[in-house]
Scaffold this motif. Structure first.
Motif, short mmCIF file in Angstrom:
data_model
loop_
_atom_site.label_atom_id
_atom_site.label_comp_id
_atom_site.label_asym_id
_atom_site.label_seq_id
_atom_site.Cartn_x
_atom_site.Cartn_y
_atom_site.Cartn_z
N ALA A 62 0.95 -1.09 0.01
CA ALA A 62 -0.05 -0.03 -0.01
C ALA A 62 0.96 1.29 -0.03
O ALA A 62 0.51 2.38 -0.53
CB ALA A 62 -0.94 -0.10 1.22
N GLU A 63 2.00 1.06 0.68
CA GLU A 63 2.85 2.25 0.74
C GLU A 63 3.47 2.69 -0.60
O GLU A 63 3.72 3.80 -1.12
CB GLU A 63 3.89 2.09 1.80
CG GLU A 63 3.38 2.37 3.30
CD GLU A 63 4.20 2.06 4.28
OE1 GLU A 63 5.19 1.54 4.06
OE2 GLU A 63 3.87 2.37 5.44
N GLN A 64 3.88 1.68 -1.14
CA GLN A 64 4.56 1.55 -2.69
C GLN A 64 3.44 2.15 -3.50
O GLN A 64 3.61 2.96 -4.43
CB GLN A 64 5.18 0.59 -3.01
CG GLN A 64 6.28 0.00 -2.23
CD GLN A 64 7.63 0.91 -2.23
OE1 GLN A 64 7.94 1.52 -3.17
NE2 GLN A 64 7.87 1.36 -0.97
N PHE A 65 2.23 1.48 -3.52
CA PHE A 65 1.11 1.99 -4.22
C PHE A 65 0.95 3.51 -4.15
O PHE A 65 0.74 4.18 -5.08
CB PHE A 65 -0.24 0.96 -3.93
CG PHE A 65 -1.21 1.32 -4.73
CD1 PHE A 65 -1.28 1.09 -6.05
CD2 PHE A 65 -2.47 2.01 -4.25
CE1 PHE A 65 -2.55 1.53 -6.84
CE2 PHE A 65 -3.76 2.01 -5.07
CZ PHE A 65 -3.56 2.04 -6.21
N ALA A 66 0.86 4.03 -2.90
CA ALA A 66 0.46 5.13 -2.80
C ALA A 66 1.39 6.33 -3.33
O ALA A 66 1.02 7.31 -3.74
CB ALA A 66 0.18 5.50 -1.19
N LYS A 67 2.70 6.02 -3.66
CA LYS A 67 3.35 6.80 -4.03
C LYS A 67 3.14 7.09 -5.66
O LYS A 67 3.69 8.04 -6.30
CB LYS A 67 4.86 6.27 -3.97
CG LYS A 67 5.30 6.26 -2.69
CD LYS A 67 6.70 5.49 -2.78
CE LYS A 67 7.29 5.44 -1.18
NZ LYS A 67 8.64 4.70 -1.07
N ARG A 68 2.36 6.33 -6.18
CA ARG A 68 2.09 6.31 -7.59
C ARG A 68 0.48 6.84 -7.81
O ARG A 68 0.21 6.65 -9.11
CB ARG A 68 2.34 5.14 -8.42
CG ARG A 68 3.78 4.79 -8.32
CD ARG A 68 4.09 3.46 -9.17
NE ARG A 68 3.93 2.15 -8.12
CZ ARG A 68 2.89 1.22 -8.37
NH1 ARG A 68 2.37 1.41 -9.34
NH2 ARG A 68 3.10 0.25 -7.46
N VAL A 69 -0.17 7.36 -6.78
CA VAL A 69 -1.51 7.78 -6.93
C VAL A 69 -1.49 9.01 -6.88
O VAL A 69 -0.96 9.82 -6.02
CB VAL A 69 -2.17 7.07 -5.89
CG1 VAL A 69 -3.93 7.47 -5.99
CG2 VAL A 69 -2.27 5.69 -5.86
N TYR A 70 -2.48 9.61 -7.73
CA TYR A 70 -2.31 11.11 -7.88
C TYR A 70 -3.97 11.40 -8.18
O TYR A 70 -4.64 10.96 -8.91
CB TYR A 70 -1.52 11.69 -9.02
CG TYR A 70 -0.02 11.79 -8.70
CD1 TYR A 70 0.72 12.85 -8.29
CD2 TYR A 70 0.72 10.70 -8.96
CE1 TYR A 70 1.76 12.93 -7.96
CE2 TYR A 70 2.23 10.67 -8.72
CZ TYR A 70 2.63 11.74 -8.30
OH TYR A 70 4.19 11.52 -7.83
N GLU A 71 -4.19 12.73 -7.66
CA GLU A 71 -5.47 13.41 -7.91
C GLU A 71 -5.13 13.94 -9.27
O GLU A 71 -4.09 14.35 -9.62
CB GLU A 71 -5.78 14.35 -6.98
CG GLU A 71 -7.01 15.26 -7.30
CD GLU A 71 -6.63 16.50 -8.21
OE1 GLU A 71 -7.70 17.11 -8.65
OE2 GLU A 71 -5.62 16.97 -8.00
N LEU A 72 -6.15 14.11 -10.03
CA LEU A 72 -6.20 14.54 -11.66
C LEU A 72 -5.44 16.03 -11.68
O LEU A 72 -4.37 15.98 -12.48
CB LEU A 72 -7.51 14.53 -11.97
CG LEU A 72 -7.42 15.30 -13.51
CD1 LEU A 72 -6.80 14.20 -14.74
CD2 LEU A 72 -8.82 15.44 -13.88
N THR A 73 -5.72 16.87 -11.00
CA THR A 73 -5.24 18.24 -11.23
C THR A 73 -3.53 18.12 -10.86
O THR A 73 -2.69 18.96 -11.28
CB THR A 73 -6.04 19.40 -10.63
OG1 THR A 73 -6.02 19.34 -9.05
CG2 THR A 73 -7.53 19.52 -11.23
N THR A 74 -3.38 17.65 -9.55
CA THR A 74 -2.05 17.54 -9.18
C THR A 74 -1.27 16.72 -10.19
O THR A 74 0.11 17.17 -10.54
CB THR A 74 -2.01 16.75 -7.95
OG1 THR A 74 -3.02 17.32 -6.80
CG2 THR A 74 -0.58 16.50 -7.41
N PHE A 75 -1.40 15.68 -10.78
CA PHE A 75 -0.86 14.91 -11.83
C PHE A 75 -0.67 15.80 -13.10
O PHE A 75 0.40 15.81 -13.47
CB PHE A 75 -1.72 13.80 -12.06
CG PHE A 75 -1.01 12.89 -13.11
CD1 PHE A 75 0.22 12.01 -12.84
CD2 PHE A 75 -1.27 12.62 -14.62
CE1 PHE A 75 0.77 11.11 -13.45
CE2 PHE A 75 -0.56 11.80 -15.43
CZ PHE A 75 0.51 11.14 -14.84
N LEU A 76 -1.78 16.30 -13.55
CA LEU A 76 -1.43 17.34 -14.65
C LEU A 76 -0.52 18.37 -14.51
O LEU A 76 0.34 18.61 -15.61
CB LEU A 76 -3.00 17.67 -15.11
CG LEU A 76 -4.09 17.04 -15.80
CD1 LEU A 76 -5.28 17.63 -16.02
CD2 LEU A 76 -3.36 15.94 -17.27
#
Length: 257
Positions: A102-116
């Motif tokens: 879960a910790e490794q997974f969380a590092k690759r998760v982004y809310e849309l505007t933050t990612f863009l």
């Protein structure tokens, strides 16, 4: 440069209530140069179970979601609330090997505007008019993920001015199941938020969380307000940003698989 492989996590509300948000998110990510997949086997992120004490149910959902999405470079969601669940709460919810995953997974998760904004440095193709929109910061996005400047910067790049609310950091009253458990308090909070929007003189409220938008729109319609409510993804993709748009068009504009 390698094209990032992105999984779009649609979220329950976009899937069931406003598919145009998912479609707009898909098209924005593609325009930003991403190789986007919408995994077919998606489910709720588990937030309702988690918030209401059903931790066993939330654990099952979290494990399933991690298994289905962890092979992608990034997982992007058009929701600060659901993104906060994946990023902040999955590592707290799970134990042992699953916590590490879960910790490794969380590092690759982004809310849309933050990612863009932060990962893609995206420049919206749409170019707006002088009509300002009011922007609502959802509690989860603002407080858990520090989402504030990202959507505003993207709107500014699209020449869409943002009118700030006088009580911008105050909850709209939705709060997931809070609005069902405390309807009178929730309604009063929504009324105050709507009044705050109307004082800006704008006709459109924009936000990054569909739960807030749907709750506020429902309250506004019952009160006879003519305000429009749009997700930031819809606005950033719109070819006619004058905002004389009426109800959202949920007709898909392309193949989302």
């Amino acid at each position: 440069m390698t094209t990032p492989k992105v999984a779009l996590y649609v979220t329950c509300l976009a899937d069931l209530m406003r598919p145009s948000v998912a479609q707009a998110s898909l098209e924005l990510l593609r325009a930003a140069g991403c190789d986007v997949t919408v995994p077919a086997e998606q489910s709720c992120c588990g937030q309702p179970s988690y918030n209401n004490g059903d931790y066993a149910g939330a654990v099952r959902i979290a494990k399933q979601l991690i298994q289905r999405f962890e092979s992608f470079d990034y997982v992007v969601l058009p929701s600060g609330s659901c993104a906060g669940m994946l990023i902040k709460h999955y590592p707290r919810l799970l134990e042992g090997e699953w916590r590490d995953r879960a910790e490794q997974f969380a590092k690759r998760v982004y809310e849309l505007t933050t990612f863009l904004f932060s990962i893609c440095d995206y420049e919206p193709a749409v170019q707006g008019s002088a009509t300002a929109v009011a922007y609502h910061d959802s509690c989860a996005g603002l407080r858990e993920l520090n989402i504030k400047e990202q959507p505003r910067e993207l709107l500014t790049r699209a020449n869409i001015p943002v009118a700030e609310l006088s009580q911008g950091s105050v909850c709209c009253g939705f709060g997931g199941t809070f609005c069902a458990k405390m309807p009178a308090i929730s309604g009063d909070m929504a009324d105050r938020k709507i009044e705050d929007v109307e004082k800006t003189g704008g006709s459109t409220l924009v936000a990054g969380d569909l739960g807030c938008l749907l709750a506020l729109e429902g309250r506004a319609r019952r009160k006879g307000s003519s305000l429009r409510f749009r997700h930031v993804a819809e606005v950033l993709l719109d070819e006619n940003p004058g905002f004389s748009l009426g109800a959202p068009d949920d007709t898909p504009r392309g193949n989302n698989r």
